[in-house]
Scaffold this motif. Sequence first.
Motif, mmCIF file in Angstrom:
data_model
loop_
_atom_site.group_PDB
_atom_site.id
_atom_site.type_symbol
_atom_site.label_atom_id
_atom_site.label_comp_id
_atom_site.label_asym_id
_atom_site.label_seq_id
_atom_site.Cartn_x
_atom_site.Cartn_y
_atom_site.Cartn_z
ATOM 1 N N UNK A 119 0.664 -1.117 -0.365
ATOM 2 C CA UNK A 119 0.264 0.237 0.445
ATOM 3 C C UNK A 119 0.875 0.656 0.196
ATOM 4 N N UNK A 120 1.915 0.820 0.692
ATOM 5 C CA UNK A 120 2.225 2.408 0.920
ATOM 6 C C UNK A 120 3.673 2.878 -0.971
ATOM 7 N N UNK A 168 2.072 1.862 -3.636
ATOM 8 C CA UNK A 168 0.989 2.227 -4.203
ATOM 9 C C UNK A 168 1.040 4.029 -4.452
ATOM 10 N N UNK A 169 1.020 4.674 -2.710
ATOM 11 C CA UNK A 169 0.265 5.742 -2.495
ATOM 12 C C UNK A 169 1.288 6.732 -2.674
ATOM 13 N N UNK A 170 2.703 6.019 -2.829
ATOM 14 C CA UNK A 170 3.964 6.665 -3.098
ATOM 15 C C UNK A 170 3.868 7.506 -4.644
ATOM 16 N N UNK A 171 3.905 6.254 -5.426
ATOM 17 C CA UNK A 171 3.571 5.997 -6.686
ATOM 18 C C UNK A 171 2.368 7.339 -6.964
ATOM 19 N N UNK A 172 1.307 7.615 -6.746
ATOM 20 C CA UNK A 172 0.605 8.053 -7.149
ATOM 21 C C UNK A 172 0.705 9.506 -6.690
ATOM 22 N N UNK A 173 2.221 9.408 -5.568
ATOM 23 C CA UNK A 173 2.198 10.699 -4.558
ATOM 24 C C UNK A 173 3.347 11.114 -6.221
ATOM 25 N N UNK A 213 -4.611 5.785 -0.396
ATOM 26 C CA UNK A 213 -4.756 5.501 1.326
ATOM 27 C C UNK A 213 -6.261 5.044 1.012
ATOM 28 N N UNK A 214 -7.219 5.248 1.107
ATOM 29 C CA UNK A 214 -8.778 4.251 1.679
ATOM 30 C C UNK A 214 -8.736 3.356 0.568
ATOM 31 N N UNK A 215 -8.297 3.221 -0.795
ATOM 32 C CA UNK A 215 -8.505 1.850 -1.564
ATOM 33 C C UNK A 215 -7.570 0.828 -1.335
ATOM 34 N N UNK A 216 -6.413 0.998 -1.088
ATOM 35 C CA UNK A 216 -5.671 0.306 -0.589
ATOM 36 C C UNK A 216 -5.675 -1.175 0.581
ATOM 37 N N UNK A 217 -4.748 -2.034 0.832
ATOM 38 C CA UNK A 217 -5.424 -2.394 1.494
ATOM 39 C C UNK A 217 -4.408 -2.123 2.663
ATOM 40 N N UNK A 237 -2.000 1.256 10.741
ATOM 41 C CA UNK A 237 -1.056 1.709 8.854
ATOM 42 C C UNK A 237 -1.465 2.368 8.514
ATOM 43 N N UNK A 238 -3.051 2.948 8.284
ATOM 44 C CA UNK A 238 -3.597 3.912 7.841
ATOM 45 C C UNK A 238 -3.288 4.924 8.222
ATOM 46 N N UNK A 239 -2.811 5.462 9.312
ATOM 47 C CA UNK A 239 -2.650 6.745 9.436
ATOM 48 C C UNK A 239 -1.435 6.642 9.197
ATOM 49 N N UNK A 240 -0.164 5.695 9.318
ATOM 50 C CA UNK A 240 1.131 6.237 8.691
ATOM 51 C C UNK A 240 0.585 6.292 6.859
ATOM 52 N N UNK A 241 0.281 5.328 6.582
ATOM 53 C CA UNK A 241 1.030 6.188 5.283
ATOM 54 C C UNK A 241 0.135 7.587 4.834
ATOM 55 N N UNK A 242 -0.374 8.013 5.404
ATOM 56 C CA UNK A 242 -1.212 9.129 4.750
ATOM 57 C C UNK A 242 0.062 10.637 5.646
ATOM 58 N N UNK A 243 0.348 9.460 7.280
ATOM 59 C CA UNK A 243 1.517 10.714 7.703
ATOM 60 C C UNK A 243 2.507 10.917 6.630
ATOM 61 N N UNK A 244 3.167 9.493 6.258
ATOM 62 C CA UNK A 244 4.492 9.235 5.213
ATOM 63 C C UNK A 244 3.566 10.845 3.834
ATOM 64 N N UNK A 245 2.622 10.499 3.179
ATOM 65 C CA UNK A 245 2.283 11.199 2.368
ATOM 66 C C UNK A 245 2.763 12.649 2.689
ATOM 67 N N UNK A 246 1.971 13.233 3.975
ATOM 68 C CA UNK A 246 1.853 14.104 4.308
ATOM 69 C C UNK A 246 3.790 14.775 4.631
#
Length: 265
Positions: free
Chosen positions: A8-9, A11-16, A81-85, A91-100
């Motif tokens: 998920x991380x 994928x999220x970083x790739x989107x960024x 982030x929401x669409x990922x597993x 870990x959802x909060x960590x993912x958003x925090x990482x992107x932020x």
Amino acid sequence: MGSATREALVSARAALTAQGGTADLATGEALLAAARVIGSSPQLLTALSDNGAEPEAKKALVSGVFGSTVTPAALALLGEVAAARWSDADDVLEGIEDLGLRVVAASTPSGTDVDAELFSFGRSVSQSADLELALSSKLGSNEAKAALVDTLLSGKASKQAVVILSHLVQQPRGRRIGELVRYAASVVAAEAGYGVATVTSATAISDAQVERLAAGLSAKYGRNLRINQVVDPGVIGGLRVQVGDDIIDGSVAKRLDDVRLQLAG
């Protein structure tokens, strides 16, 4: 970190990365603020971390909650982030925090060392028990903690550093100030293309020693590393080096502890 979160991380970083230059400081602030909102709502966090729910339904939920309050770039990233597993809810909060943190870091003006500002703040807090209590006590309000950070750093640090530290003290997620600073600085450094090695010694080491140490550690880890110095008389002598989760402890204090353990055994 579970395999689902690692994927998920990525994928999220790739989107960024795909957003290119559309992410700015306002987007970073919006992402960190969204993480605090989600973290303060068990119902919302549970809904977004439910791997059995349809990704599109979770995206729609994010849009409904944040659509009118965040930048378009932030909303798109929150949707990813929401669409990922994720392996678990935290870990959802960590993912958003990482992107932020990455977006905030990317908005930093040239010549500004946000990671150095973060470490400087961490050292100041560690030297004042009252200050550390004020920033970490569960009895204090988030607004008061954010205001204290702003007061302490006004005119002394970049806007990026203030945004990051204000978020961290409001949503520590069980982490102490030192850990918060090291984590944030490592993300900021990674976004800038280098790593950070925290070197603890009984007294300050010279610039020449810092350069040699940075060169040696960079060669060892295969990437450019910058040195964050921490002076702690408790180590007595020698050095304690931390790079990510790796710890190389060559301090006299550690050797004495080892001897004590051997004698006790």
